[in-house]
Design an enzyme around this catalytic site. Sequence first.
Site, PDB file in Angstrom:
ATOM      1  N   LYS A 245      -7.167  -5.969  -1.475  1.00 15.71           N
ATOM      2  CA  LYS A 245      -8.267  -5.118  -1.955  1.00 15.71           C
ATOM      3  C   LYS A 245      -9.432  -5.993  -2.399  1.00 15.71           C
ATOM      4  O   LYS A 245      -9.220  -7.148  -2.784  1.00 15.71           O
ATOM      5  CB  LYS A 245      -7.792  -4.309  -3.171  1.00 15.71           C
ATOM      6  N   ARG A 319       3.123   5.156   0.279  1.00 18.34           N
ATOM      7  CA  ARG A 319       3.894   6.027   1.177  1.00 18.34           C
ATOM      8  C   ARG A 319       5.179   5.347   1.638  1.00 18.34           C
ATOM      9  O   ARG A 319       6.166   6.003   1.928  1.00 18.34           O
ATOM     10  CB  ARG A 319       3.009   6.458   2.359  1.00 18.34           C
TER      11      ARG A 319
HETATM   12  N1  BES Z   1      -3.212   2.730  -4.813  1.00 21.53           N
HETATM   13  C1  BES Z   1      -4.085   2.968  -3.749  1.00 21.53           C
HETATM   14  C2  BES Z   1      -4.894   4.250  -3.910  1.00 21.53           C
HETATM   15  C3  BES Z   1      -5.815   4.323  -5.089  1.00 21.53           C
HETATM   16  C4  BES Z   1      -7.143   3.966  -4.947  1.00 21.53           C
HETATM   17  C5  BES Z   1      -5.366   4.760  -6.318  1.00 21.53           C
HETATM   18  C6  BES Z   1      -7.996   4.039  -6.031  1.00 21.53           C
HETATM   19  C7  BES Z   1      -6.211   4.832  -7.417  1.00 21.53           C
HETATM   20  C8  BES Z   1      -7.531   4.481  -7.259  1.00 21.53           C
HETATM   21  C9  BES Z   1      -3.304   3.074  -2.434  1.00 21.53           C
HETATM   22  O1  BES Z   1      -2.145   2.317  -2.380  1.00 21.53           O
HETATM   23  C10 BES Z   1      -4.201   2.569  -1.346  1.00 21.53           C
HETATM   24  O2  BES Z   1      -4.610   1.457  -1.403  1.00 21.53           O
HETATM   25  N2  BES Z   1      -4.474   3.441  -0.388  1.00 21.53           N
HETATM   26  C11 BES Z   1      -5.305   3.098   0.716  1.00 21.53           C
HETATM   27  C12 BES Z   1      -4.827   3.892   1.903  1.00 21.53           C
HETATM   28  C13 BES Z   1      -5.441   3.457   3.187  1.00 21.53           C
HETATM   29  C14 BES Z   1      -5.049   2.033   3.533  1.00 21.53           C
HETATM   30  C15 BES Z   1      -5.018   4.422   4.265  1.00 21.53           C
HETATM   31  C16 BES Z   1      -6.759   3.432   0.362  1.00 21.53           C
HETATM   32  O3  BES Z   1      -6.985   4.329  -0.441  1.00 21.53           O
HETATM   33  O4  BES Z   1      -7.648   2.750   0.845  1.00 21.53           O
HETATM   34 ZN    ZN Z   2      -2.507   0.310  -1.764  1.00 24.26          ZN
END
Ligand code: BES
Ligand code: ZN
Length: 463
Positions: A245, A319
């Site tokens: 991230k 997931r």
């Molecule tokens: N934990 C994150 C989602 C999230 C984002 C929670 C901001 C709280 C605040 C999740 O694991 C994630 O990173 N999801 C990805 C999914 C994508 C790769 C399809 C996302 O949101 O970018």
């Molecule tokens: Zn994530």
Amino acid sequence: MKIKVAPQADCDFQIIGIFEGEKEKGIPAYFKGKLGQVEVVSNKIAVGLGKRQKFDLEAVRTASAAAIKKAQEVKAKVVATEVHGVGGLGAEECAKAVVEGSVLGVYKFSGYAKEKEEPDFEVNELILVECDKKKVKPMGKGAELGRIIAEAENHARDLVNSPANKMTPTAFAKLAARVAKINGLKFTELDPKEAGMEALWAVARGSNEPPRLVALEYTGAAKSKEKIALVGKGITFDSGGISLKPSKKMYEMKCDMAGAAAVLGVMSLLSDLKPKKNVIGIIPLTENMPSGKASKPGDVCGSLSGYTIEIMNTDAEGRMVLADAITYAKKRGATQIVDVATLTGGCIVALGDVATGVIGNNQKLIDRIVAAGNQCGQRMWQLPLYDEYKESLKSKLADIKNTGESGKAQPSTGAAFLSKFVGDTPWVHLDIAGTAFLGKERGYLPEGATGVPVRTLIEWLNS
Ligand code: BES
Ligand code: ZN
Ligand code: ZN
């Protein structure tokens, strides 16, 4: 904060509620009664209840939180309050809402600082004043219920606000064991790798912290075969893994176990509330970290269900761990599944921090949970689960890919992934990515963790 219901009270400050546009003797004319507006007049705290026509239990919570915060500011030790709305909305419900708003409103994460500008001040006692003897008993019941539920939600907030170096999978599992012991719940703790949870392990393998899966089981209907599984995403830190991230707000990703915290909060209440249902709380716990041992985009892994997964993006880890936790729920006999997860940033794009995204395969169950959310002020909004989302997860190498097309309908594709592991079992997925953690306080919700959706799930299980 001690709480009681009494016909009158010796107190430092007395809270009175005033509807918008209505006058009250002794309260200055500039006080308009807008919801949550507060004004101290000698030993009274006037609090706005908003417009009479819009008044509901959520307004009671918001007003109660605003008033108790003011009481704290003026360092009141013993506070008496009217039970707002008691005539129209029902004595028990209103007392419950006043207490919920107050207990949730005074919440503060204590943190770790040695030096503090001022020591935290706490109101010692809150007295709900009621002269009508017939109402005292239901109010006492409502107040007690409101207190234990709000305290459990505050406890969930504490877990989420705790930094990831303290709230590790091991630390969380220890806490869960304690909750189970105190409440007489059956407790199981597994090493996911040994248990064949290959999808969970694919996420955990990059971290030095050992992963865990814990289950807490409450039996409230021994003769019934029905069993509700509550499954909470417990990523104690989500760096994204190799699909790292951006660093800007990465620190917020300690909140990625908010689903797990909510499930533990709910499980901690059941032996007190005694619903006539069987409930199992299942919590997969791990960090998601990059390292030489971490899963890479393009890797293929197995899962407890036997399905293979092509990992397109290591940041879609929630997931993966939920897939194994859901399969485990089915192995433990779940007949209904509700999962709670900070799953997708896309849910924040769609609904902001105002509503939880709801997706599922059973409209009746969805409707019940959405209704429970509305009843307790935790908004829920349904998003679709069209077949096209499932199509977008077709893999050339494995049974399923963990992401669809980049930037498209993330909450729905996330749910479509989970639905493969859920099968036909009635199921609801709650995406709390937006609602679990706030950038700034709002009403009775503090900055940081909110504890969502502990109250919704309790409302549903109790109904
Ligand atoms: N934990 C994150 C989602 C999230 C984002 C929670 C901001 C709280 C605040 C999740 O694991 C994630 O990173 N999801 C990805 C999914 C994508 C790769 C399809 C996302 O949101 O970018
Ligand atoms: Zn994530
Ligand atoms: Zn995550």
